[in-house]
Design a protein around this motif. Structure first.
Motif, PDB file in Angstrom:
ATOM      1  N   GLN A  97      28.199  38.793  49.824  1.00 27.24           N
ATOM      2  CA  GLN A  97      27.975  40.215  49.557  1.00 27.24           C
ATOM      3  C   GLN A  97      29.302  40.936  49.360  1.00 27.24           C
ATOM      4  OE1 GLN A  97      25.356  42.111  52.420  1.00 27.24           O
ATOM      5  NE2 GLN A  97      24.363  40.163  52.884  1.00 27.24           N
ATOM      6  N   GLN A  98      30.224  40.708  50.290  1.00 25.05           N
ATOM      7  CA  GLN A  98      31.572  41.258  50.166  1.00 25.05           C
ATOM      8  C   GLN A  98      32.420  40.252  49.407  1.00 25.05           C
ATOM      9  OE1 GLN A  98      32.030  44.362  51.056  1.00 25.05           O
ATOM     10  NE2 GLN A  98      29.905  44.394  51.792  1.00 25.05           N
ATOM     11  N   PHE A  99      33.380  40.739  48.653  1.00 25.52           N
ATOM     12  CA  PHE A  99      34.065  39.887  47.693  1.00 25.52           C
ATOM     13  C   PHE A  99      35.034  38.916  48.360  1.00 25.52           C
ATOM     14  CE2 PHE A  99      33.833  44.390  46.079  1.00 25.52           C
ATOM     15  CZ  PHE A  99      32.526  44.259  45.629  1.00 25.52           C
ATOM     16  N   ASN A 100      35.578  39.307  49.517  1.00 27.59           N
ATOM     17  CA  ASN A 100      36.448  38.418  50.292  1.00 27.59           C
ATOM     18  C   ASN A 100      37.640  37.909  49.480  1.00 27.59           C
ATOM     19  OD1 ASN A 100      34.706  38.704  52.475  1.00 27.59           O
ATOM     20  ND2 ASN A 100      33.560  36.853  51.998  1.00 27.59           N
ATOM     21  N   LEU A 101      38.207  38.789  48.671  1.00 25.52           N
ATOM     22  CA  LEU A 101      39.405  38.422  47.923  1.00 25.52           C
ATOM     23  C   LEU A 101      40.639  38.694  48.766  1.00 25.52           C
ATOM     24  CD1 LEU A 101      38.598  39.881  44.379  1.00 25.52           C
ATOM     25  CD2 LEU A 101      38.101  37.593  45.271  1.00 25.52           C
ATOM     26  N   TRP A 102      41.675  37.901  48.552  1.00 26.21           N
ATOM     27  CA  TRP A 102      42.952  38.160  49.232  1.00 26.21           C
ATOM     28  C   TRP A 102      43.642  39.333  48.549  1.00 26.21           C
ATOM     29  CZ3 TRP A 102      42.270  32.607  48.347  1.00 26.21           C
ATOM     30  CH2 TRP A 102      41.921  31.924  49.520  1.00 26.21           C
ATOM     31  N   GLN A 143      35.771  42.662  40.913  1.00 27.05           N
ATOM     32  CA  GLN A 143      36.113  41.846  42.077  1.00 27.05           C
ATOM     33  C   GLN A 143      35.056  40.776  42.329  1.00 27.05           C
ATOM     34  OE1 GLN A 143      37.834  43.859  45.631  1.00 27.05           O
ATOM     35  NE2 GLN A 143      37.596  45.740  44.436  1.00 27.05           N
ATOM     36  N   GLN A 144      33.777  41.147  42.189  1.00 28.70           N
ATOM     37  CA  GLN A 144      32.733  40.150  42.411  1.00 28.70           C
ATOM     38  C   GLN A 144      32.765  39.068  41.339  1.00 28.70           C
ATOM     39  OE1 GLN A 144      31.326  38.610  44.630  1.00 28.70           O
ATOM     40  NE2 GLN A 144      29.563  39.862  45.240  1.00 28.70           N
ATOM     41  N   ARG A 145      33.119  39.450  40.128  1.00 27.57           N
ATOM     42  CA  ARG A 145      33.247  38.441  39.064  1.00 27.57           C
ATOM     43  C   ARG A 145      34.421  37.505  39.336  1.00 27.57           C
ATOM     44  NH1 ARG A 145      33.473  41.114  33.474  1.00 27.57           N
ATOM     45  NH2 ARG A 145      33.874  43.107  34.516  1.00 27.57           N
ATOM     46  N   VAL A 146      35.504  38.026  39.925  1.00 30.19           N
ATOM     47  CA  VAL A 146      36.599  37.151  40.343  1.00 30.19           C
ATOM     48  C   VAL A 146      36.101  36.170  41.410  1.00 30.19           C
ATOM     49  CG1 VAL A 146      38.845  37.049  41.507  1.00 30.19           C
ATOM     50  CG2 VAL A 146      38.421  38.800  39.769  1.00 30.19           C
ATOM     51  N   ALA A 147      35.288  36.674  42.347  1.00 30.18           N
ATOM     52  CA  ALA A 147      34.742  35.803  43.385  1.00 30.18           C
ATOM     53  C   ALA A 147      33.859  34.711  42.780  1.00 30.18           C
ATOM     54  CB  ALA A 147      33.955  36.630  44.399  1.00 30.18           C
ATOM     55  N   GLU A 155      23.162  38.011  48.132  1.00 27.77           N
ATOM     56  CA  GLU A 155      23.078  39.416  47.719  1.00 27.77           C
ATOM     57  C   GLU A 155      24.370  39.872  47.037  1.00 27.77           C
ATOM     58  OE1 GLU A 155      21.024  42.247  50.123  1.00 27.77           O
ATOM     59  OE2 GLU A 155      20.320  40.721  51.501  1.00 27.77           O
ATOM     60  N   PRO A 156      24.737  39.242  45.924  1.00 26.19           N
ATOM     61  CA  PRO A 156      26.046  39.507  45.312  1.00 26.19           C
ATOM     62  C   PRO A 156      26.209  40.901  44.747  1.00 26.19           C
ATOM     63  CG  PRO A 156      24.698  38.163  43.862  1.00 26.19           C
ATOM     64  CD  PRO A 156      23.964  38.248  45.172  1.00 26.19           C
ATOM     65  N   THR A 157      25.118  41.656  44.577  1.00 25.94           N
ATOM     66  CA  THR A 157      25.225  43.000  43.997  1.00 25.94           C
ATOM     67  C   THR A 157      24.918  44.103  45.002  1.00 25.94           C
ATOM     68  OG1 THR A 157      22.921  42.969  43.236  1.00 25.94           O
ATOM     69  CG2 THR A 157      24.579  42.113  41.723  1.00 25.94           C
ATOM     70  N   SER A 158      24.742  43.757  46.268  1.00 29.03           N
ATOM     71  CA  SER A 158      24.251  44.741  47.236  1.00 29.03           C
ATOM     72  C   SER A 158      25.226  45.883  47.481  1.00 29.03           C
ATOM     73  CB  SER A 158      23.916  44.061  48.566  1.00 29.03           C
ATOM     74  OG  SER A 158      25.085  43.513  49.147  1.00 29.03           O
ATOM     75  N   SER A 159      26.514  45.663  47.239  1.00 27.49           N
ATOM     76  CA  SER A 159      27.500  46.719  47.494  1.00 27.49           C
ATOM     77  C   SER A 159      27.960  47.407  46.217  1.00 27.49           C
ATOM     78  CB  SER A 159      28.715  46.127  48.222  1.00 27.49           C
ATOM     79  OG  SER A 159      29.357  45.148  47.427  1.00 27.49           O
ATOM     80  N   LEU A 160      27.238  47.189  45.111  1.00 28.42           N
ATOM     81  CA  LEU A 160      27.660  47.727  43.821  1.00 28.42           C
ATOM     82  C   LEU A 160      26.693  48.796  43.323  1.00 28.42           C
ATOM     83  CD1 LEU A 160      28.536  44.356  42.033  1.00 28.42           C
ATOM     84  CD2 LEU A 160      30.091  45.869  43.277  1.00 28.42           C
ATOM     85  N   ASP A 161      27.229  49.743  42.538  1.00 26.76           N
ATOM     86  CA  ASP A 161      26.346  50.727  41.923  1.00 26.76           C
ATOM     87  C   ASP A 161      25.657  50.086  40.717  1.00 26.76           C
ATOM     88  OD1 ASP A 161      27.943  50.909  39.564  1.00 26.76           O
ATOM     89  OD2 ASP A 161      29.188  52.455  40.462  1.00 26.76           O
ATOM     90  N   PRO A 162      24.636  50.734  40.141  1.00 29.47           N
ATOM     91  CA  PRO A 162      23.837  50.094  39.086  1.00 29.47           C
ATOM     92  C   PRO A 162      24.642  49.590  37.893  1.00 29.47           C
ATOM     93  CG  PRO A 162      22.680  52.005  39.927  1.00 29.47           C
ATOM     94  CD  PRO A 162      24.039  52.030  40.571  1.00 29.47           C
ATOM     95  N   GLU A 163      25.643  50.350  37.447  1.00 25.76           N
ATOM     96  CA  GLU A 163      26.415  49.915  36.280  1.00 25.76           C
ATOM     97  C   GLU A 163      27.202  48.648  36.586  1.00 25.76           C
ATOM     98  OE1 GLU A 163      29.551  51.667  32.956  1.00 25.76           O
ATOM     99  OE2 GLU A 163      29.076  52.844  34.739  1.00 25.76           O
ATOM    100  N   LEU A 164      27.844  48.608  37.750  1.00 24.39           N
ATOM    101  CA  LEU A 164      28.621  47.437  38.117  1.00 24.39           C
ATOM    102  C   LEU A 164      27.705  46.263  38.442  1.00 24.39           C
ATOM    103  CD1 LEU A 164      31.400  49.093  40.309  1.00 24.39           C
ATOM    104  CD2 LEU A 164      31.416  48.587  37.855  1.00 24.39           C
TER     105      LEU A 164
END
Length: 277
Positions: free
Chosen positions: A111-116, A169-173, A189-198
């Protein structure tokens, strides 16, 4: 549509075609039974969506499939390799080497991208290739760039997470997971923290992966995605599987009463036409 636990593998479907098989899986947190007698199969080359209300156990089940949570009962097989506890198996921790071998076949998108934050998009995608796969830097970064281009972010390779939108960021993940060349990708839930456009950006990438034949198990509240992209849908409620079947069967009206109640939360009357016929 199957209700509750699955029966035998359908005729004509070999064990080699099953990516993940769960049998009698249970999970407790203290006195709270989160999963009970879960049985399902996700097939290679297909998208399996796990849907259901919040608190139904979807994410916990996915984490058990990825061996990020240890299930208490039952067995999980990944590409034919049994893990966990069988009915007569000794209750002992899984050998770490066995878990590591299975995890190499699995990619995970959270759900969260967890990027460094201190690494660029390219660095985030290439780091595991260098540290885990021990690839030379040039080869690792070449593969990482190819994956960033696959998700439409080649031109953002030198940007840091703080310079990217949530969808980017999610696409990087996703690119990071794909770079490890998994046989299957699990999405929580890869989109749960994103608005509709993202959200649309991420779902477009996932649709392309589905068209490419990637095996995917997706926990999602994006019902349109599940209805239009998934081949297989599992509906959980209260830690149990209530419905399990091909997407067209699960979403065909008249719905199971509990599924109908659930869908009313997410759909307006006009959108319901997606699931008829």
């Amino acid at each position: 549509v199957r209700r509750g636990c699955l029966g035998p593998v359908p005729a004509g479907m070999s064990a080699a075609q099953v990516a993940i098989r769960a049998r009698g899986v249970g999970k407790r947190f203290g006195a709270n039974q989160v999963l009970a007698d879960i049985a399902l199969e996700a097939r290679e080359g297909e998208v399996t969506c796990l849907i259901g209300p919040s608190g139904s156990g979807k994410s916990t089940l996915l984490r058990c499939m990825a061996f990020l949570e240890r299930h208490d009962e039952g067995t999980i097989e990944v590409f034919g390799r049994p893990m966990g506890f069988g009915a007569d198996a000794a209750r002992r921790p899984l050998p770490e080497a066995d878990v590591a071998a299975v995890r190499r076949d699995l990619g995970m998108v959270f759900q969260q991208f967890n990027l460094w934050p201190h690494m660029t998009a390219l660095g985030n995608v290439s780091e595991a290739l260098k540290r885990v796969r021990r690839l030379p830097r040039r080869e690792a970064e070449g593969r990482a760039m190819a994956m960033l281009e696959k998700v439409g972010l080649g031109e953002r390779a030198a940007h840091y997470p703080s310079e990217l939108s949530g969808g980017q960021q999610q696409r990087v993940a996703i690119a990071r997971a794909l770079a490890m060349e998994p046989r299957m990708v699990l999405f929580d839930e890869p989109t749960s923290s994103l608005d509709p456009e993202l959200t649309g950006e991420v779902l477009t990438v996932m649709r392309q992966l589905a068209q490419d034949g990637m095996t995917m198990v997706v926990v999602t509240h994006e019902i349109g995605f599940a209805a239009q992209v998934a081949q297989h849908v599992v509906f959980l409620d209260g830690g149990r599987v209530l419905l399990d079947g091909r997407a067209g069967e699960v979403f065909r009206q008249p719905w199971h009463p509990r599924l109908g109640q659930f869908l009313q939360t997410y759909l307006d009357l006009g959108a319901s036409v997606l699931f008829q016929g």
